[in-house]
Design a protein around this motif. Structure first.
Motif, PDB file in Angstrom:
ATOM      1  N   HIS A 230     -22.723  20.868  31.603  1.00  0.00           N
ATOM      2  CA  HIS A 230     -22.250  19.663  32.313  1.00  0.00           C
ATOM      3  C   HIS A 230     -20.781  19.398  32.006  1.00  0.00           C
ATOM      4  O   HIS A 230     -20.241  19.863  30.984  1.00  0.00           O
ATOM      5  CB  HIS A 230     -23.083  18.455  31.890  1.00  0.00           C
ATOM      6  N   LYS A 231     -20.148  18.678  32.921  1.00  0.00           N
ATOM      7  CA  LYS A 231     -18.737  18.356  32.708  1.00  0.00           C
ATOM      8  C   LYS A 231     -18.644  17.399  31.520  1.00  0.00           C
ATOM      9  O   LYS A 231     -19.574  16.638  31.248  1.00  0.00           O
ATOM     10  CB  LYS A 231     -18.155  17.740  33.977  1.00  0.00           C
ATOM     11  N   ARG A 232     -17.546  17.458  30.827  1.00  0.00           N
ATOM     12  CA  ARG A 232     -17.407  16.671  29.598  1.00  0.00           C
ATOM     13  C   ARG A 232     -16.585  15.405  29.800  1.00  0.00           C
ATOM     14  O   ARG A 232     -15.511  15.446  30.417  1.00  0.00           O
ATOM     15  CB  ARG A 232     -16.755  17.514  28.498  1.00  0.00           C
ATOM     16  N   ILE A 233     -17.055  14.313  29.252  1.00  0.00           N
ATOM     17  CA  ILE A 233     -16.355  13.030  29.344  1.00  0.00           C
ATOM     18  C   ILE A 233     -15.388  12.897  28.183  1.00  0.00           C
ATOM     19  O   ILE A 233     -15.797  13.048  27.020  1.00  0.00           O
ATOM     20  CB  ILE A 233     -17.355  11.857  29.300  1.00  0.00           C
TER      21      ILE A 233
ATOM     22  N   THR B 126     -13.579  18.962  18.662  1.00  0.00           N
ATOM     23  CA  THR B 126     -13.722  20.327  19.187  1.00  0.00           C
ATOM     24  C   THR B 126     -15.126  20.858  18.893  1.00  0.00           C
ATOM     25  O   THR B 126     -15.788  21.447  19.753  1.00  0.00           O
ATOM     26  CB  THR B 126     -12.656  21.251  18.552  1.00  0.00           C
ATOM     27  N   ALA B 127     -15.611  20.590  17.685  1.00  0.00           N
ATOM     28  CA  ALA B 127     -16.985  21.013  17.326  1.00  0.00           C
ATOM     29  C   ALA B 127     -17.999  20.327  18.234  1.00  0.00           C
ATOM     30  O   ALA B 127     -18.977  20.943  18.672  1.00  0.00           O
ATOM     31  CB  ALA B 127     -17.257  20.675  15.859  1.00  0.00           C
ATOM     32  N   ALA B 128     -17.745  19.063  18.555  1.00  0.00           N
ATOM     33  CA  ALA B 128     -18.668  18.338  19.454  1.00  0.00           C
ATOM     34  C   ALA B 128     -18.697  18.988  20.831  1.00  0.00           C
ATOM     35  O   ALA B 128     -19.763  19.142  21.437  1.00  0.00           O
ATOM     36  CB  ALA B 128     -18.235  16.873  19.572  1.00  0.00           C
ATOM     37  N   LEU B 129     -17.540  19.433  21.300  1.00  0.00           N
ATOM     38  CA  LEU B 129     -17.501  20.143  22.594  1.00  0.00           C
ATOM     39  C   LEU B 129     -18.358  21.406  22.522  1.00  0.00           C
ATOM     40  O   LEU B 129     -19.139  21.697  23.421  1.00  0.00           O
ATOM     41  CB  LEU B 129     -16.063  20.518  22.957  1.00  0.00           C
ATOM     42  N   LEU B 130     -18.235  22.136  21.423  1.00  0.00           N
ATOM     43  CA  LEU B 130     -18.995  23.388  21.262  1.00  0.00           C
ATOM     44  C   LEU B 130     -20.498  23.118  21.190  1.00  0.00           C
ATOM     45  O   LEU B 130     -21.311  23.947  21.587  1.00  0.00           O
ATOM     46  CB  LEU B 130     -18.535  24.123  19.995  1.00  0.00           C
ATOM     47  N   LEU B 131     -20.869  21.915  20.723  1.00  0.00           N
ATOM     48  CA  LEU B 131     -22.291  21.557  20.612  1.00  0.00           C
ATOM     49  C   LEU B 131     -22.826  20.946  21.896  1.00  0.00           C
ATOM     50  O   LEU B 131     -23.978  20.521  21.959  1.00  0.00           O
ATOM     51  CB  LEU B 131     -22.494  20.575  19.445  1.00  0.00           C
ATOM     52  N   GLY B 132     -21.955  20.863  22.926  1.00  0.00           N
ATOM     53  CA  GLY B 132     -22.415  20.339  24.218  1.00  0.00           C
ATOM     54  C   GLY B 132     -22.170  18.859  24.396  1.00  0.00           C
ATOM     55  O   GLY B 132     -22.682  18.254  25.339  1.00  0.00           O
ATOM     56  N   GLY B 133     -21.377  18.263  23.500  1.00  0.00           N
ATOM     57  CA  GLY B 133     -21.164  16.811  23.558  1.00  0.00           C
ATOM     58  C   GLY B 133     -19.928  16.402  24.340  1.00  0.00           C
ATOM     59  O   GLY B 133     -19.134  17.230  24.766  1.00  0.00           O
ATOM     60  N   ASN B 134     -19.808  15.068  24.516  1.00  0.00           N
ATOM     61  CA  ASN B 134     -18.593  14.468  25.073  1.00  0.00           C
ATOM     62  C   ASN B 134     -17.734  14.031  23.888  1.00  0.00           C
ATOM     63  O   ASN B 134     -18.205  14.068  22.734  1.00  0.00           O
ATOM     64  CB  ASN B 134     -18.992  13.281  25.962  1.00  0.00           C
TER      65      ASN B 134
END
Ligand code: KMH
Ligand code: ZN
Length: 300
Positions: A2-5, A241-249
């Motif tokens: 999904h796109k990231r917020i 950046t780690a949150a992005l890698l885990l699929g987060g916003n």
């Protein structure tokens, strides 16, 4: 994927004007920062109000309304207002802007925690304003109170004014607090959770702690939640950046960190938005627009 917020928390109620000339203080500065952060890729913003003359955090609903109206006139970003306010504020002060602004989002702090930033006092040799040092020192003595009664009151008031709670989570027990209100029927799933790491009093901003929160949230809510992550201080970009890698916003902004890199003050919130957006796009991720963020957050 999904796109990231990207959420921009543009001023907050932690940092004091003496720490950075780039910290927005007046409604006009806050509105401009929001507009520029939105242009840089922030689909959501989180705003606090400050006394335009002294920069002191305030819950003044008139000021918050001026900020929210000013943003609405200039861009379509999803607006989240604070109900956290500043350490030492009463619940009344913290909630005053909710009925007045009727924002799409408002923070809802999911439990009491020490929210200490008194060490800032040691870094400011000659403060610009009288209030600054006592304000930061006070956080050594006064907790950030969010009792179950308080959380219930916040949830009910937001519901009354069509504002969705963004649950701020500083340590893992708070996930269970949110689950309690789902169990009692006060809250419907999916919930929107903002992990806020790196606050002195909450979970430190480490990868292990992010993973711990992420895994516990998965076990607690199944897939029935949307999550984002903010990290206060020097680890802001590593942890987001780690949150992005885990699929987060992700949430960035001068509320959480005044720097763009070690030893270099960020000149604007937009600068931080651009940095995390560049990182996301280098990872092959797409950034959500405000409309896409509404679809993700509100299921429209
Ligand atoms: N300034 C912190 C005490 C929120 O906006 O809800 C609370 C805070 C979290 O900033
Ligand atoms: Zn805040």
């Amino acid at each position: 994927m999904h796109k990231r917020i990207i959420t921009a928390a543009v001023t907050g109620a932690v940092h004091i004007p003496s720490m950075s000339e780039y910290l927005p203080i007046t409604p006009e500065q806050i509105i401009n920062e929001v507009v520029e952060a939105n242009k840089a890729g922030a689909a959501v913003v989180h705003v606090h109000a400050r006394n335009p003359k002294t920069g002191e955090p305030t819950g003044d609903p008139t000021l918050m309304k001026k900020i929210v109206d000013g943003i609405r006139e200039r861009c379509d970003v999803v607006i989240g207002i604070t109900t956290g306010g500043a350490i030492g504020m009463t619940s009344e002060e913290r909630l005053a802007a909710v009925p007045v602004c009727r924002a799409e989002l408002a923070s809802c702090n999911s439990g009491s925690v020490n929210f200490c930033f008194s060490p800032i006092a040691d870094k400011i040799a000659s403060p610009k304003f009288q209030w600054e040092i006592p304000f930061v020192k006070n956080t050594y003595k006064v907790p950030f109170a969010n009792t179950f009664q308080g959380i219930e009151d916040y949830i009910r008031l937001m519901e009354q004014y069509g504002t969705k709670p963004e649950f701020e989570v500083y340590e893992v027990g708070m996930l269970n607090n949110i689950a309690y209100f789902v169990k009692t029927g006060l809250l419907k799933l999916p919930v929107y959770i903002q992990f806020v790491l790196g606050v002195l009093g909450g979970l430190p901003a480490t990868f292990d702690n992010l993973l711990f929160l992420h895994n516990t949230a998965q076990k607690t809510f199944g897939g029935q939640y949307v999550w984002s992550c903010a990290a206060a201080g020097k680890d802001q970009f590593e942890i987001t950046t780690a949150a992005l890698l885990l699929g987060g916003n992700v949430r960035i902004g001068l509320e959480d960190n005044l720097f763009i890199e070690k030893g270099k003050l960020a000149k604007s919130n937009a600068e931080q938005v651009k940095k995390i957006r560049d990182i996301a796009e280098l990872l092959g991720l797409e950034i959500a627009t405000p409309k896409e963020a509404r679809d993700i957050l509100f299921g429209k």
